[in-house]
Motif scaffolding. Structure first.
Motif, PDB file in Angstrom:
ATOM      1  N   ILE A   1       0.863  -1.178   0.000  1.00 49.30           N
ATOM      2  CA  ILE A   1       0.000   0.000   0.000  1.00 49.30           C
ATOM      3  C   ILE A   1       0.904   1.234   0.000  1.00 49.30           C
ATOM      4  O   ILE A   1       1.992   1.194   0.571  1.00 49.30           O
ATOM      5  CB  ILE A   1      -0.951  -0.034   1.227  1.00 49.30           C
ATOM      6  N   PHE A   2       0.447   2.292  -0.663  1.00 49.14           N
ATOM      7  CA  PHE A   2       1.292   3.472  -0.827  1.00 49.14           C
ATOM      8  C   PHE A   2       0.514   4.747  -0.487  1.00 49.14           C
ATOM      9  O   PHE A   2       0.008   5.420  -1.381  1.00 49.14           O
ATOM     10  CB  PHE A   2       1.829   3.545  -2.259  1.00 49.14           C
ATOM     11  N   PRO A   3       0.428   5.086   0.790  1.00 47.98           N
ATOM     12  CA  PRO A   3      -0.290   6.312   1.159  1.00 47.98           C
ATOM     13  C   PRO A   3       0.498   7.554   0.750  1.00 47.98           C
ATOM     14  O   PRO A   3       1.716   7.502   0.584  1.00 47.98           O
ATOM     15  CB  PRO A   3      -0.392   6.219   2.680  1.00 47.98           C
ATOM     16  N   TYR A   4      -0.225   8.637   0.596  1.00 42.77           N
ATOM     17  CA  TYR A   4       0.394   9.936   0.369  1.00 42.77           C
ATOM     18  C   TYR A   4       0.892  10.440   1.716  1.00 42.77           C
ATOM     19  O   TYR A   4       0.262  10.206   2.741  1.00 42.77           O
ATOM     20  CB  TYR A   4      -0.638  10.903  -0.216  1.00 42.77           C
ATOM     21  N   ARG A   5       2.028  11.116   1.724  1.00 47.07           N
ATOM     22  CA  ARG A   5       2.556  11.713   2.949  1.00 47.07           C
ATOM     23  C   ARG A   5       2.482  13.227   2.822  1.00 47.07           C
ATOM     24  O   ARG A   5       2.978  13.792   1.858  1.00 47.07           O
ATOM     25  CB  ARG A   5       4.006  11.306   3.192  1.00 47.07           C
ATOM     26  N   THR A   6       1.868  13.876   3.814  1.00 49.22           N
ATOM     27  CA  THR A   6       1.814  15.328   3.835  1.00 49.22           C
ATOM     28  C   THR A   6       3.194  15.859   4.210  1.00 49.22           C
ATOM     29  O   THR A   6       4.093  15.094   4.569  1.00 49.22           O
ATOM     30  CB  THR A   6       0.781  15.840   4.859  1.00 49.22           C
ATOM     31  N   LYS A   7       3.360  17.169   4.164  1.00 45.52           N
ATOM     32  CA  LYS A   7       4.647  17.776   4.526  1.00 45.52           C
ATOM     33  C   LYS A   7       5.041  17.438   5.959  1.00 45.52           C
ATOM     34  O   LYS A   7       6.215  17.347   6.285  1.00 45.52           O
ATOM     35  CB  LYS A   7       4.588  19.292   4.350  1.00 45.52           C
TER      36      LYS A   7
END
Length: 106
Positions: free
Chosen positions: A39-45
């Motif tokens: 799984i590849f979640p988006y990472r915020t800053k």
């Protein structure tokens, strides 16, 4: 009015806590599946993970396979195969559309 090509299912807007509630998986399990490249979640800053509805569906599939005794490396192979098939199908649809006009397949 502009139409975005990204489906609502693919927008990364769901927090890990909400994903945990929806799937019944612990946050640790979800992070583990990320570590295993399933799984590849988006990472915020700030490093916060954000998931999509498509990610939630994939996590549910992963959980089912794990319950059936499938190892994570086997799951990764199945996911990659499924993604390749989806890309191939999209390419074929594009070729048919280019040749014969607008064509919508189920």
């Amino acid at each position: 009015m502009s139409i975005k090509s990204e489906s609502y299912k693919d927008k990364k807007v769901i927090s890990i806590g909400t994903v945990s509630e929806i799937t019944g998986l612990s946050e640790r399990q979800i992070r583990y599946y990320e570590e295993r490249n399933l799984i590849f979640p988006y990472r915020t800053k700030k490093g916060t993970r954000k998931y999509s509805f498509s990610d939630v569906e994939r996590l549910m599939e992963i959980a089912e396979m794990i319950e059936e005794g499938v190892q994570t490396f086997e799951i990764r192979k199945k996911i990659l195969k499924k993604e390749k098939e989806a890309v191939r199908e999209k390419m074929i649809r594009g070729q048919l559309n280019a040749r014969f006009g607008v064509l919508r397949l189920p």
